[in-house]
Enzyme design. Structure first.
Site, short mmCIF file in Angstrom:
data_model
loop_
_atom_site.label_atom_id
_atom_site.label_comp_id
_atom_site.label_asym_id
_atom_site.label_seq_id
_atom_site.Cartn_x
_atom_site.Cartn_y
_atom_site.Cartn_z
N GLU A 13 0.81 -1.22 0.13
CA GLU A 13 0.16 0.02 0.09
C GLU A 13 0.91 1.39 -0.08
O GLU A 13 0.38 2.47 0.34
CB GLU A 13 -0.91 -0.19 1.28
CG GLU A 13 -1.86 -1.10 1.29
CD GLU A 13 -2.85 -1.05 2.60
OE1 GLU A 13 -3.75 -0.68 2.64
OE2 GLU A 13 -2.28 -2.07 3.35
N SER A 147 -5.96 -3.29 1.94
CA SER A 147 -6.40 -2.90 0.57
C SER A 147 -6.91 -4.09 -0.45
O SER A 147 -6.73 -3.77 -1.70
CB SER A 147 -5.40 -1.88 -0.10
OG SER A 147 -5.12 -0.86 0.56
N TYR A 217 -8.66 3.14 -5.18
CA TYR A 217 -7.54 4.17 -5.35
C TYR A 217 -7.58 4.62 -6.74
O TYR A 217 -6.88 5.79 -6.98
CB TYR A 217 -6.31 3.69 -4.98
CG TYR A 217 -6.22 3.14 -3.33
CD1 TYR A 217 -6.65 4.00 -2.49
CD2 TYR A 217 -5.97 1.76 -3.22
CE1 TYR A 217 -6.78 3.40 -1.26
CE2 TYR A 217 -5.96 1.33 -1.76
CZ TYR A 217 -6.34 2.24 -1.00
OH TYR A 217 -6.43 1.81 0.55
N ARG A 256 -11.72 3.06 10.96
CA ARG A 256 -12.82 2.89 9.88
C ARG A 256 -13.25 1.37 9.83
O ARG A 256 -12.54 0.50 9.74
CB ARG A 256 -12.60 3.53 8.65
CG ARG A 256 -13.73 3.76 7.76
CD ARG A 256 -13.16 3.95 6.34
NE ARG A 256 -12.94 2.63 5.76
CZ ARG A 256 -11.78 2.35 4.95
NH1 ARG A 256 -10.94 3.12 4.92
NH2 ARG A 256 -11.56 0.99 4.47
N ASP A 258 -15.66 -1.54 8.26
CA ASP A 258 -16.18 -1.96 7.00
C ASP A 258 -17.11 -3.04 7.27
O ASP A 258 -16.85 -4.08 8.10
CB ASP A 258 -15.08 -2.54 5.99
CG ASP A 258 -13.96 -1.64 5.72
OD1 ASP A 258 -14.42 -0.15 5.89
OD2 ASP A 258 -12.95 -1.79 5.22
N GLU A 271 -13.92 -5.95 8.80
CA GLU A 271 -12.55 -5.55 9.47
C GLU A 271 -12.74 -4.10 9.97
O GLU A 271 -13.60 -3.45 9.54
CB GLU A 271 -11.24 -5.64 8.54
CG GLU A 271 -11.46 -4.85 7.31
CD GLU A 271 -10.35 -5.08 6.42
OE1 GLU A 271 -9.22 -5.57 6.85
OE2 GLU A 271 -10.29 -4.50 5.29
N ASN A 273 -10.22 -0.77 10.24
CA ASN A 273 -8.95 -0.09 9.81
C ASN A 273 -8.43 0.65 10.69
O ASN A 273 -9.09 1.96 10.98
CB ASN A 273 -9.28 0.21 8.35
CG ASN A 273 -9.85 -0.34 7.54
OD1 ASN A 273 -8.94 -1.15 6.66
ND2 ASN A 273 -11.10 -0.43 7.31
N GLY A 277 -7.16 4.79 4.87
CA GLY A 277 -6.63 5.60 3.65
C GLY A 277 -7.04 7.30 4.20
O GLY A 277 -8.24 7.56 4.55
#
Length: 310
Positions: A13, A147, A217, A256, A258, A271, A273, A277
């Site tokens: 990443e 990612s 991305y 964050r 998900d 998951e 994070n 990002g």
């Protein structure tokens, strides 16, 4: 304040982290901070050992950034940093361990199993075991990677061996789990420990089959709907479960979370994070913008919260 920003790194990443770091550096400078920028790699440990700063802002993603290793080094040096500590970072990075914690505490997760792929592992035994426990479609991915790197959605049994090899390239443990069809959403969480607040829920509509690296991305790779158009009761449940997941892992300052909303309209957690990002167009800033926080203001809030929690 004098703040060091660690970004770049050596994980898959890296390019995202470079963009995250540049955004953070610019925002901190706009807020009047004295910024030292370090494109970090393990070979640059000396740069960290010699740091004389008030705070370290981690703009790293993936291994040697999000997995607790750099956090442990900073703890030993008594250098305060933005974000989660060693244990919560390591737990969030380990998908199998975090899924166990979530499941034991009432959060719905996809059925899964891990396989050790160190050394001369027996591919045929793994393939047969996967066939026995997982009807297609299912997912094979590295246990510790971000990612969606190394992830394969297996649609027929002929893909299993290659999918195992792809995941094993990134990690010594692979995770196989049921494929959950549904709507992809994410919930940013921010706040002082024990007083966390969820930000508006985002629905992610990828242009590809799923929310892969390109969808995340590349320009135009996905559409972000903020706030997600969901029933109020489901929105409330997602926010509550996001904060619960953040707290169960002991996360700090921000994360964050998900989810997939399955065909029954139930959230299935994917998951957490701990260093999501943070480019100016990333999901977290998109959600913050919905409640009137600029990107620069959001970065400053992380700094202020880190001073309270550390």
């Amino acid at each position: 304040m004098k703040i060091a920003v660690l970004y770049g790194g050596t994980s898959g990443e890296r390019e995202v982290s470079l963009s995250t770091g540049k955004g953070i550096i610019k925002a901190l400078k706009n807020k009047g901070h004295d910024v030292i920028a370090i494109d970090f790699s393990p070979e640059k440990i000396k740069d960290i050992l010699e740091l004389k700063v008030d705070l370290v802002f981690l703009g790293l993603h993936g291994r040697f950034g999000e997995d607790g290793k750099i956090q442990g080094l900073l703890d030993m040096l008594n250098l305060p940093y933005v974000g989660s500590g060693v244990l919560s970072s390591a737990l969030a990075m380990d998908k199998a361990k975090s899924k166990q914690i979530f499941s034991l505490n009432g959060l719905q997760t996809a059925n899964s199993k891990t396989f050790d792929v160190t050394g001369l592992f027996n591919m045929s035994d793994i393939v047969e075991d996967i066939k026995k426990h997982f009807p297609t479609p299912f997912v094979i991915k590295p246990n510790q990677e971000g990612s969606t790197l190394g992830l394969t959605i297996v649609k027929n049994e002929g893909q299993i061996e290659k999918a195992v090899q792809t995941a094993a390239h990134s990690d010594s443990t692979i995770l196989v789990e049921d494929y959950v069809q549904g709507r992809e959403v994410t919930v940013p969480v921010i706040g002082q420990k024990g007083k966390e607040t969820p930000l508006p829920v985002i629905e992610i509509i990828p242009k590809n089959d799923y929310y892969d690296f390109d969808s995340k991305y590349k320009p135009g790779g996905s559409e972000h709907i903020v706030p997600a158009k969901l029933p109020d009761n489901l929105t409330d449940r997602l926010k509550q479960e996001a904060v619960k997941a953040h707290q169960l892992l002991g996360c700090e300052v921000y994360s964050r979370v998900d989810f997939i909303i399955n065909e029954k309209g139930e959230p299935v957690i994917l998951e957490v994070n701990t260093l999501p990002g943070m480019t100016p167009t990333s999901l977290f800033p998109d959600s913050a913008k919905e409640i009137g926080w600029s990107y620069d203001d959001l970065i400053e809030k992380f700094v202020e919260l880190s001073q309270l929690d550390k």
